[in-house]
Design an enzyme around this catalytic site. Structure first.
Site, PDB file in Angstrom:
ATOM      1  N   GLY A   1     -13.590  -3.592   1.541  1.00  0.00           N
ATOM      2  CA  GLY A   1     -14.972  -3.142   1.684  1.00  0.00           C
ATOM      3  C   GLY A   1     -15.433  -2.247   0.554  1.00  0.00           C
ATOM      4  O   GLY A   1     -16.544  -2.393   0.041  1.00  0.00           O
TER       5      GLY A   1
ATOM      6  N   ARG B   1       0.820  -1.204   0.000  1.00  0.00           N
ATOM      7  CA  ARG B   1       0.000   0.000   0.000  1.00  0.00           C
ATOM      8  C   ARG B   1       0.860   1.262   0.000  1.00  0.00           C
ATOM      9  O   ARG B   1       0.468   2.278  -0.582  1.00  0.00           O
ATOM     10  CB  ARG B   1      -0.958  -0.014   1.191  1.00  0.00           C
ATOM     11  CG  ARG B   1      -2.084  -1.024   1.010  1.00  0.00           C
ATOM     12  CD  ARG B   1      -3.027  -1.058   2.183  1.00  0.00           C
ATOM     13  NE  ARG B   1      -4.171  -1.916   1.896  1.00  0.00           N
ATOM     14  CZ  ARG B   1      -5.094  -2.253   2.782  1.00  0.00           C
ATOM     15  NH1 ARG B   1      -5.017  -1.785   4.015  1.00  0.00           N
ATOM     16  NH2 ARG B   1      -6.098  -3.047   2.440  1.00  0.00           N
TER      17      ARG B   1
ATOM     18  N   GLY C   1      -8.218  -8.535   0.413  1.00  0.00           N
ATOM     19  CA  GLY C   1      -6.959  -8.987   0.986  1.00  0.00           C
ATOM     20  C   GLY C   1      -6.629 -10.443   0.726  1.00  0.00           C
ATOM     21  O   GLY C   1      -5.507 -10.780   0.339  1.00  0.00           O
TER      22      GLY C   1
ATOM     23  N   LYS D   1     -18.705 -16.653   4.749  1.00  0.00           N
ATOM     24  CA  LYS D   1     -20.122 -16.497   5.060  1.00  0.00           C
ATOM     25  C   LYS D   1     -20.902 -15.823   3.933  1.00  0.00           C
ATOM     26  O   LYS D   1     -20.452 -14.844   3.355  1.00  0.00           O
ATOM     27  CB  LYS D   1     -20.284 -15.669   6.336  1.00  0.00           C
ATOM     28  CG  LYS D   1     -19.754 -16.345   7.591  1.00  0.00           C
ATOM     29  CD  LYS D   1     -20.022 -15.483   8.816  1.00  0.00           C
ATOM     30  CE  LYS D   1     -19.550 -16.178  10.088  1.00  0.00           C
ATOM     31  NZ  LYS D   1     -19.831 -15.349  11.288  1.00  0.00           N
TER      32      LYS D   1
END
Length: 399
Positions: free
Chosen positions: A376, A43, A353, A200
């Site tokens: 996100g 990053r 990630g 999930k």
């Protein structure tokens, strides 16, 4: 590709940067080990282009970022951007002083660079306090948002400051992310394939639902695939799944089928009796999964079928590994799919990630058209949500 609706740092003329104060909100939220050493500087490297561009144009540059989840107004040594500033100094081969207190302004000459301490430590940051946003805007002539990974958060350093700065624009990383995602979705070459995997369904249900309206092939993996298998009446043994979401899984499959699209589920799987790197792996037909089996990967036949689908794709969007690729015995499905994406003629974009970790593990980074460092924000863009930080830049377009 659609025309950008925001100013871009790289398109500003010389007069807008030379001698000006530039504040860059970067995404320097890097992983660190127990001793605080940076374990992956990707990053920081990604932020270099915007910083170098502003410095080369003669600007006085301030850069800030969040790191971790510190308590506002109570930064500890562990929360400090000091290691990030030190690494940035190494990469740029120049000093990068860290400024902890900037409330009274920053004394900075053109061509100089400083880092402002962890912005999550500023009281009012997460609540997008207008007073804090105005104070940050007062530091600069030009605000640059180059932190796509935080674009889904309406915080003072991402959304608020963009409203009050004299000029607000997108940095090269932000602009590249938005251009790539637009090309992958709004202007997609068909067939459009989406791969969404994870533990999930609940965390990615809205993304799956939104993609079911857009894509030609929706590939699910990990615990999500287990839930979809269970929804089809397949045995999944003791595997991770969410039985409460079986109706949602059936609804998504029905929606895809009604459009003539599909959700291909595994025909064979790789199982183990326990979740461990040294657990014995066995390949089974999906109908032969035992009550004490854990499904930890898709099987070789299923992986080969997905690999073939990649060769006829026009666009591939990838978020999440298909199995527990960190364990060598259960990495086969993700490895085969990763290599197939790399060899596909399709435009490919990958984000998140775990996905980036898989790309690095299998050495295919140079063959993916665009790799997003965001998690996100990447998912919310796929879902079709408005990203607050991007919307703030768009509102300033033409201003």
């Amino acid at each position: 590709m659609t025309t950008a609706r925001f100013h871009k740092l790289t398109e500003l003329d010389a007069a807008q940067l030379d001698g000006k104060r530039v504040l860059i909100r970067a995404d320097l939220n890097v992983p660190q080990d127990a001793a605080g050493a940076i374990t992956d500087d990707s990053r920081i490297r990604a932020a270099l282009a915007g910083i170098r561009h502003a410095l080369a144009a003669g600007a006085a540059v301030m850069v800030t970022s969040h790191l971790g989840r510190p308590a506002e107004g109570a930064l500890t040594a562990r929360d400090s951007l000091a290691p990030v500033a030190a690494r940035l100094a190494e990469l740029l081969q120049r000093p990068v002083p860290l400024r902890r207190n900037w409330g009274g302004g920053i004394a900075l000459a053109p061509g100089q660079l400083v880092m402002l301490e962890n912005c999550r430590g500023n009281p009012g940051e997460k609540d997008n306090d207008p007073a804090l946003a105005r104070a940050m805007a007062a530091l600069c002539d030009v605000y640059v948002n180059d932190a796509f990974g935080s674009a889904h958060r309406a915080e003072a350093s991402t959304e608020g400051v963009a409203r009050y700065a004299p000029l607000a624009c997108a940095g090269p990383l932000m602009a590249a992310e938005l251009d790539a995602l637009t090309l992958a979705l709004a202007d997609a070459r068909r067939p459009l394939v989406a791969i969404v995997a994870g533990s999930k369904v609940s965390t990615k249900l809205t993304v799956l639902d939104a993609l079911a309206d857009k894509v030609d092939l929706l590939i699910v993996g990990g615990g999500i695939a287990n839930t979809f298998l269970l929804a089809q009446g397949k045995p999944i043994g003791a595997s991770l799944a969410e039985p409460a979401l079986l109706p949602e899984a059936r609804r998504i499959m029905a929606k895809m089928a009604a459009r003539g699209a599909s959700v291909p589920l595994p025909l064979d799987v790789v199982c183990a009796k326990r979740f461990a790197a040294d657990a014995a792996a066995s390949v089974k037909d999906v109908d032969a999964v035992a009550a004490d089996d854990l499904i930890l990967d898709i099987g070789p036949d299923s992986a080969l079928a997905l690999a073939r689908a990649m060769q006829t794709a026009g666009t591939i969007v990838w978020n999440g590994p298909l199995g527990v690729f960190e364990f060598p015995a259960f990495a086969g499905g993700t490895r085969v799919l990763a290599r197939a994406i790399a060899e596909s003629p399709a435009f490919s974009i990958a984000g998140g990630g775990d996905t980036v970790a898989a790309i690095n593990a299998f050495g295919i980074g140079d063959r993916i058209d665009y790799i997003s460092t965001a998690g996100g924000a990447f998912l919310e863009f796929l879902e079709g949500k408005t990203l607050p930080a991007v919307a703030a830049l768009e509102r300033r377009f033409g201003a």
